[in-house]
Design a protein around this motif. Sequence first.
Motif, short mmCIF file in Angstrom:
data_model
loop_
_atom_site.label_atom_id
_atom_site.label_comp_id
_atom_site.label_asym_id
_atom_site.label_seq_id
_atom_site.Cartn_x
_atom_site.Cartn_y
_atom_site.Cartn_z
N THR A 1 -21.48 -0.78 0.51
CA THR A 1 -21.04 -2.12 1.63
C THR A 1 -20.05 -2.82 0.66
O THR A 1 -19.25 -3.20 1.11
N PHE A 2 -20.16 -3.03 -0.80
CA PHE A 2 -19.41 -3.84 -1.41
C PHE A 2 -18.01 -3.30 -1.57
O PHE A 2 -16.62 -3.72 -1.76
N LEU A 3 -17.95 -1.59 -1.83
CA LEU A 3 -16.69 -0.99 -1.78
C LEU A 3 -15.74 -1.08 -0.62
O LEU A 3 -14.61 -1.28 -0.43
N LEU B 1 -6.88 4.42 1.56
CA LEU B 1 -8.16 4.04 1.75
C LEU B 1 -9.14 5.08 1.57
O LEU B 1 -8.74 6.36 2.27
N LEU B 2 -10.15 5.05 1.15
CA LEU B 2 -11.36 5.85 1.11
C LEU B 2 -11.63 6.77 2.26
O LEU B 2 -11.90 7.84 2.12
N GLY B 3 -11.46 6.12 3.41
CA GLY B 3 -11.89 6.79 4.56
C GLY B 3 -11.02 7.76 5.03
O GLY B 3 -11.32 8.78 5.70
N TYR B 4 -9.79 7.97 4.52
CA TYR B 4 -8.90 8.87 4.85
C TYR B 4 -9.31 10.41 4.42
O TYR B 4 -8.76 11.42 5.06
N ALA B 5 -10.34 10.33 3.32
CA ALA B 5 -10.68 11.53 2.95
C ALA B 5 -11.55 12.27 4.13
O ALA B 5 -11.70 13.38 4.00
N LEU B 6 -12.17 11.46 4.96
CA LEU B 6 -12.72 12.20 6.26
C LEU B 6 -11.93 12.47 7.31
O LEU B 6 -12.49 12.66 8.43
N THR B 7 -10.57 12.46 7.14
CA THR B 7 -9.78 12.77 8.33
C THR B 7 -8.89 13.98 8.15
O THR B 7 -7.71 14.10 8.45
N PRO B 8 -9.23 15.07 7.54
CA PRO B 8 -8.46 16.20 7.30
C PRO B 8 -7.87 17.20 8.51
O PRO B 8 -6.96 17.72 8.45
N THR B 9 -8.83 17.13 9.34
CA THR B 9 -8.60 17.86 10.59
C THR B 9 -8.44 16.90 11.81
O THR B 9 -8.97 15.73 11.93
N ALA B 10 -7.89 17.38 13.14
CA ALA B 10 -8.04 16.48 14.35
C ALA B 10 -9.30 16.22 14.47
O ALA B 10 -9.51 15.45 15.36
N GLU B 11 -10.24 17.27 14.62
CA GLU B 11 -11.64 16.80 15.00
C GLU B 11 -12.00 15.80 14.22
O GLU B 11 -12.81 14.91 14.68
N MET B 12 -12.08 15.77 12.79
CA MET B 12 -12.76 14.80 11.88
C MET B 12 -12.03 13.34 12.09
O MET B 12 -12.64 12.42 12.05
N THR C 1 -14.23 4.58 5.70
CA THR C 1 -14.19 4.16 4.44
C THR C 1 -15.76 3.77 3.86
O THR C 1 -15.95 4.37 2.97
N PHE C 2 -16.36 3.18 4.98
CA PHE C 2 -17.98 3.09 4.57
C PHE C 2 -18.66 4.19 4.54
O PHE C 2 -19.57 4.43 3.91
#
Length: 532
Positions: free
Chosen positions: A139-141, A159-170, A183-184
């Motif tokens: 939460t604080f991050l 932003l940390l959330g970009y780590a979860l976007t490697p493919t068009a599906e994700m 990011t959360f």
Amino acid sequence: MTWLAETAMLAHGWRRFLLLLVAGAIAGLSVPPLFVLPALFIAMPLWVWCLDGAERRKGLARLFGPAFVIGFAFGWGYFTVAFHWLGAAFFVDGGVMLVLMPFAILVLAALIAFFWGLASAFAHIFWSHGPWRIVTLATFLTIAEWARGHLLTGFPFDLLGYALTPTAEMMQLASVIGIYGLTFLAALLGLTPALIWSADGRPLTRRLAPFFLALAVIAAQLGYGYNRLEGTPVVERDDLRLRLVQPLVYEHADWGNVNPAAIIDRLITLSEMRMGPNDPGIEAATHVVWPESALPFFLSQYPEALARIGRMLPDGVTLLTGASRVPFEAAPGTPPFNAILAINDAGEIVSSYDKAHLVPFGEFLPFQEFWAQLGIKQFVPGAEGWAAGDPRRRLMQVPGTPPFLALICYEILFSGDLGDTQETQFLFNITNDAWFDGSIGPAQHAHHARVRAVEEGMSLVRAANSGVTLATDPLGRVTGALAPREMAVMEAVVHERLEPTLFARYRYWPLLVILVLGLLVAVASSRRRSRQ
């Protein structure tokens, strides 16, 4: 794992700082275009275990004490790896700037890591030793990531959330919760392995349950993305055919050596040439697009330019180009605008947009007098710096063209803050990533732009000076692209915008609800620990 957890908990001083610095650097491998997602699961639990063993202080020392240093060290490692490509810009100017490159990258990474240090300190105030502590830190991050994307002009790269976007599906989940929502989620998932180790004797099956739940969340994210891609029809517009030019104008770095006539020759030649037997040529286009810094001179220095552009354009075709603009009524010495100009087939400028969000140290110097004493200037040539335009004017209205959102360079990074998207039919982004040739920067910048298309449910048209030039559909799928450092042209189509996505409708209200719940969890778990 027991050895690693106990080592992190018992470490202190420089050993703990070095451990977290290395862990943060490992986590930095998760950024685009590297996308080493397991790096988050390996590195982020160390942050939790170090906070488990962190000393508690009182007063101001509690805010800037060991917990702050823990988050700062992790963030410093992360951002040094994530931002290392910015050093490529120093090779363009060379000299004293090249000598300052390592110092500048480390200082920038440290400044951004300050946000993560504060997130760690606030999380530690509400720290508990139960499983809910990872919700507290996530939460604080997330709050810290939102703050660094908005405060002091904002710098929302990686932003940390970009780590979860490697493919068009994700990537499709961004249409629901946006990049800060991701990011959360990325923080929470990355912290989950910390719960596998426990000193309270809980069965292994109970300790593994959160980790397997994290894997199930990623699987659900993939499933949602697959269904959205398969079940969302996209329709090409028949009134737009854009011809994107990637010209490799490296003269952008030194206006003193610019030959305007030669640059116009190159741009016109590229715009008119056919790149293969299937290339319909400029006659089939409705718009020709030249990128940011395509004209590294003022049009007043080469008045023939507009006439030559008018002769190049077939009837009804419009040129959209990056250019430097000074208003006619401006006094001498007035800083210019970094602009997009729309020029018709008569060589007339019929519309313009002035860049509103300038790049710190790139287009303006904070505390300019101080840096000038050290011989440091902004990278983009312009002795007096550059002027900022009005962010309310990002919607460009060009005759014969559907309204589109004009975004220059890193303006495309600001999720939820692009401008008025109600009338917008597509996103139009021009950039000059030649400063970072040979690094991961251009690919990273292009990936960030693709996520904006998913968030807004609109096509993206992106013209770059040296890469990456591309076009996407409203689901972020690339429909055409040019390789970095390839002097070429490509045809791009635009699709009808989708119905407003959940993110486009509600922006970050759902995220706000999540963060409020996270704060309530933090307070409740902290009070429970105090009672125990």
